[in-house]
Design a protein around this motif. Structure first.
Motif, short mmCIF file in Angstrom:
data_model
loop_
_atom_site.label_atom_id
_atom_site.label_comp_id
_atom_site.label_asym_id
_atom_site.label_seq_id
_atom_site.Cartn_x
_atom_site.Cartn_y
_atom_site.Cartn_z
N ARG A 22 76.51 -5.23 5.16
CA ARG A 22 76.16 -3.94 4.54
C ARG A 22 75.28 -3.13 5.48
O ARG A 22 75.47 -1.93 5.67
N ALA A 63 76.23 0.40 7.11
CA ALA A 63 75.33 1.53 6.81
C ALA A 63 74.84 2.18 8.10
O ALA A 63 74.77 3.42 8.19
N VAL A 93 74.11 5.98 6.76
CA VAL A 93 73.72 6.12 5.37
C VAL A 93 72.74 4.99 5.04
O VAL A 93 72.61 4.02 5.78
N ASP A 94 72.08 5.12 3.91
CA ASP A 94 71.19 4.08 3.45
C ASP A 94 72.02 2.88 2.98
O ASP A 94 73.07 3.06 2.36
N THR A 148 71.63 0.97 0.60
CA THR A 148 71.83 0.94 -0.86
C THR A 148 73.01 1.81 -1.28
O THR A 148 73.52 1.64 -2.39
N ASP A 149 73.45 2.72 -0.42
CA ASP A 149 74.60 3.56 -0.73
C ASP A 149 75.92 2.82 -0.52
O ASP A 149 76.96 3.25 -1.01
N VAL A 150 75.87 1.71 0.21
CA VAL A 150 77.08 0.96 0.53
C VAL A 150 77.23 -0.18 -0.49
O VAL A 150 76.89 -1.33 -0.23
N ALA A 184 82.37 0.12 -3.13
CA ALA A 184 82.46 1.55 -2.87
C ALA A 184 83.57 1.81 -1.86
O ALA A 184 83.62 1.18 -0.81
N ASP A 234 84.16 7.32 -1.88
CA ASP A 234 82.78 7.28 -2.35
C ASP A 234 81.76 7.64 -1.27
O ASP A 234 80.72 8.23 -1.56
N LEU A 235 82.05 7.24 -0.03
CA LEU A 235 81.09 7.46 1.05
C LEU A 235 81.51 8.60 1.98
O LEU A 235 80.84 8.85 2.98
#
Length: 91
Positions: free
Chosen positions: A20, A24, A29-30, A32-34, A38, A43-44
């Motif tokens: 992860r 990320a 990205v952070d 926690t977004d992955v 998702a 989503d990303l």
């Protein structure tokens, strides 16, 4: 909760949270977004060029090669993890 698989030969397990973090970093990205499931593109908002970069980095980091048909399977962190696990532990 982190999902890991251990190799019967004693190699280190492939850690979902480590993967992860790598994804990320590539996507900027952070972590926690992955989320595990998702969708990278939906989503990303990952475009095809960025998706290819994820694959290239994972191939280099883990010393594996994805077939073209497998590339289409990797649309989420869980799918990347499952495919990497399969490749790493069935050599």
């Amino acid at each position: 909760m982190s999902v890991t698989y251990s190799d019967p030969a004693g190699a280190a397990p492939l850690d979902m949270d480590e993967l992860r973090g790598i994804v990320a970093d590539i996507l900027e990205v952070d972590a926690t977004d992955v989320a595990d499931d998702a969708d990278f593109m939906e989503d990303l908002e990952v475009d095809s060029l960025m998706a290819l970069e994820v694959i290239v980095v994972l191939e280099k980091k883990y010393g594996v090669k994805f077939a073209e048909a497998e590339l289409r399977q990797v649309v989420s962190l869980r799918q990347a993890h499952d495919l990497l696990t399969q490749k790493l532990y069935t050599r």
